[in-house]
Scaffold this active site. Structure first.
Site, mmCIF file in Angstrom:
data_model
loop_
_atom_site.group_PDB
_atom_site.id
_atom_site.type_symbol
_atom_site.label_atom_id
_atom_site.label_comp_id
_atom_site.label_asym_id
_atom_site.label_seq_id
_atom_site.Cartn_x
_atom_site.Cartn_y
_atom_site.Cartn_z
ATOM 1 N N HIS A 75 0.841 -1.193 0.000
ATOM 2 C CA HIS A 75 0.000 0.000 0.000
ATOM 3 C C HIS A 75 0.878 1.246 0.000
ATOM 4 O O HIS A 75 1.585 1.512 0.968
ATOM 5 C CB HIS A 75 -0.933 0.023 1.216
ATOM 6 N N TYR A 216 -9.914 5.634 6.432
ATOM 7 C CA TYR A 216 -10.158 6.026 7.825
ATOM 8 C C TYR A 216 -11.222 7.123 7.790
ATOM 9 O O TYR A 216 -10.969 8.190 7.228
ATOM 10 C CB TYR A 216 -8.898 6.599 8.462
ATOM 11 N N PRO A 307 -5.658 0.917 18.450
ATOM 12 C CA PRO A 307 -5.353 0.338 17.133
ATOM 13 C C PRO A 307 -5.318 1.331 15.960
ATOM 14 O O PRO A 307 -4.874 0.948 14.878
ATOM 15 C CB PRO A 307 -6.471 -0.686 16.932
ATOM 16 N N LYS A 311 -0.138 0.298 15.037
ATOM 17 C CA LYS A 311 1.264 0.331 15.453
ATOM 18 C C LYS A 311 1.687 -0.796 16.398
ATOM 19 O O LYS A 311 2.879 -0.971 16.658
ATOM 20 C CB LYS A 311 1.577 1.677 16.127
ATOM 21 N N TYR A 399 3.164 7.058 9.655
ATOM 22 C CA TYR A 399 2.416 5.863 9.258
ATOM 23 C C TYR A 399 3.350 4.800 8.667
ATOM 24 O O TYR A 399 3.247 3.618 9.015
ATOM 25 C CB TYR A 399 1.317 6.237 8.258
HETATM 26 C C1 PHB Z 1 -6.513 -3.886 10.162
HETATM 27 O O1 PHB Z 1 -6.448 -4.179 8.955
HETATM 28 O O2 PHB Z 1 -6.911 -4.712 11.008
HETATM 29 C C2 PHB Z 1 -6.143 -2.523 10.593
HETATM 30 C C3 PHB Z 1 -5.609 -1.659 9.669
HETATM 31 C C4 PHB Z 1 -5.275 -0.374 10.055
HETATM 32 C C5 PHB Z 1 -5.483 0.050 11.355
HETATM 33 C C6 PHB Z 1 -5.998 -0.833 12.294
HETATM 34 C C7 PHB Z 1 -6.333 -2.129 11.910
HETATM 35 O O3 PHB Z 1 -5.180 1.314 11.698
#
Ligand code: PHB
Ligand code: APR
Length: 409
Positions: A75, A216, A307, A311, A399
């Site tokens: 990604h 997000y 989450p 991280k 990130y």
């Molecule tokens: C996930 O794919 O489980 C995931 C991805 C990004 C995040 C949190 C969880 O910020």
């Protein structure tokens, strides 16, 4: 009871313990991993799925990147959604780096397979009950396995035993003991904690990902996240109450809430069978220091992040990398300086990760006690971090991951 001997005793076969065992193995340093659960259990624990650039590189450099590169997804950016408009953050253009989307439990499977293929030892169903003689030259792990009591004498103990392990309490006890004994530079343990007034309801669904990259979303009803696991499986999350009952969320209600929160022009959310549902609590936690005598903490044993930003695994692997490097210098070359500085090196990076995870969480979620002013602040932040080049760069560099070994390089 006669104790077995090893150089490094590792408690826990999560990402921290397994990565540490791998890096030590590569440097020819013997270790034993003790894990209280079964192999099946640890290989199927569903967690997040984003690997920072340098974490993915570390796995590749140590021979455990092949399946990640075959089955994972690269990604080169991510999306922030607010006011119904999508804002792309182009990691590649902003930092020259990308992240890998590959589940934590797949990383765990690869690390276990690599260790066993090298003839390394992981004892599953082995629960450590006590860490003795931390202040001396040979700490001892006492563990229970198949109804028996066993002991392992080590040069070093690495407690990679997660938030509910025995390592952190043992470390606190060792620090208190050193203070009571009047050690000049001894200090106690200090913890820093923050709970959030919400949780994430996570689902795994048998539907192809609706987007190539993550979304997000900040929405009046609360946060939502669109993520994925494969070409046929999606992972999605919804902000919910911390004590949310899954029974209050039949599949239809979940899909409707996700569709509303993720809505933007030209987008339709495909729905399908939900394979798994869970509620993840949100917490920030750090315990300092991360070492005492011959005992070192790594990963969730010492720190937890919410989450948002994924991280947790990355922080655990970064600790393991710093610890492995310091251990190789100490045990192979007799240079203890890296070990002496382990806690300070890790905490410097950890606090930056804590800050990023806290900030992403604060910026993206609805807080019941927010005033109209607070909401305007949140909105201004979203605007700033998506429109300004400096803002987008700050988001992207955190990130994709800060340097693994910190300032030390
Ligand atoms: C996930 O794919 O489980 C995931 C991805 C990004 C995040 C949190 C969880 O910020
Ligand atoms: N004896 C043996 N094993 C133990 C003991 C014990 N007394 N206590 C805990 N363990 C094991 C747990 O069963 C678990 O498998 O330690 C392991 C710790 O692994 P994780 O919890 O995965 O922690 P860590 O390796 O630090 O990885 C952090 O995992 O929790 C997620 O979100 C978190 O992504 C982050 C990552």
């Amino acid at each position: 009871m006669t104790a077995r001997q090893t150089r490094v005793g590792i408690i826990g076969a999560g990402p921290a313990g397994l990565a540490l065992a791998l890096l030590l193995e590569r440097a020819g340093i013997e270790s034993v991993v003790l894990e209280r659960h079964t192999r099946e259990y640890v290989e199927n624990r569903i967690r997040a799925g984003i690997l920072e650039y340098e974490v993915a590189e570390l796995l590749r450099a140590n021979g455990v990147g092949a399946r990640m590169d075959r089955e994972g997804f690269r990604h080169a950016g991510t999306n922030l959604l607010f006011d119904g408009a999508l804002h792309h953050i182009d990691f590649a253009a902003l930092t020259g780096k990308h992240v890998m989307l590959y589940s934590q439990h797949e990383v765990v499977r690869d690390l276990i397979a690599a260790r066993l293929a090298q003839g390394g030892e992981i004892r599953f169903g082995a629960e450590v009950a006590e860490i003795a003689a931390i202040g001396g030259p040979r700490p001892v792990l006492h563990w229970r396995e198949a109804g028996g009591e066993r002991a392992l004498a080590c040069e070093i103990v690495a407690a990679c035993d997660g938030f509910h392990g025995v390592g952190r309490a043992a470390l606190a006890g060792a620090l208190t003991g050193a203070m009571d004994a009047g050690a000049l530079d001894a200090g106690g343990m200090e913890s820093f904690d923050r709970a959030y007034p919400f949780a994430w309801l996570g689902i795994l669904a048998a539907v192809p990902p609706a987007k190539e990259e993550l979304v997000y979303a900040s929405h009046a009803e609360g946060f939502a996240l669109l993520s994925m696991r494969s070409a046929t499986v999606s992972r999605l999350y919804l902000q919910c109450a911390p004590d949310e009952l899954l029974s209050a969320w039949p599949d239809g209600r979940i899909w409707e809430a996700l569709a509303r929160r993720l809505a933007h022009p030209g987008f339709t959310l495909p729905t399908g069978p939900i394979l798994q549902k869970s509620v993840t609590p949100m917490r920030s936690f750090v315990s300092e220091p991360m070492q005492a005598g011959r005992l070192f903490l790594a990963g969730d044993a010492a720190h937890i992040v919410p989450p948002t930003g994924a991280k947790g695994l990355n922080a655990a692997v970064a600790d393991a990398a710093v610890l492995a490097r310091a251990l190789v210098r100490a045990l192979r070359d007799g240079d203890e300086r890296g070990l002496a500085g382990y806690s300070a090196t890790c905490l410097d990076r950890i606090w930056k990760i804590e800050r990023f995870s806290w900030w992403m969480t604060a910026m993206m979620h609805r807080f019941a006690d927010h005033s109209a002013f607070d909401r305007r602040m949140q909105h201004a932040e979203l605007e700033y971090y998506t429109s300004s080049l400096a803002g987008r760069t700050a988001l992207a560099e955190n990130y994709v991951g800060l340097p693994l070994y910190g300032e030390e390089g």
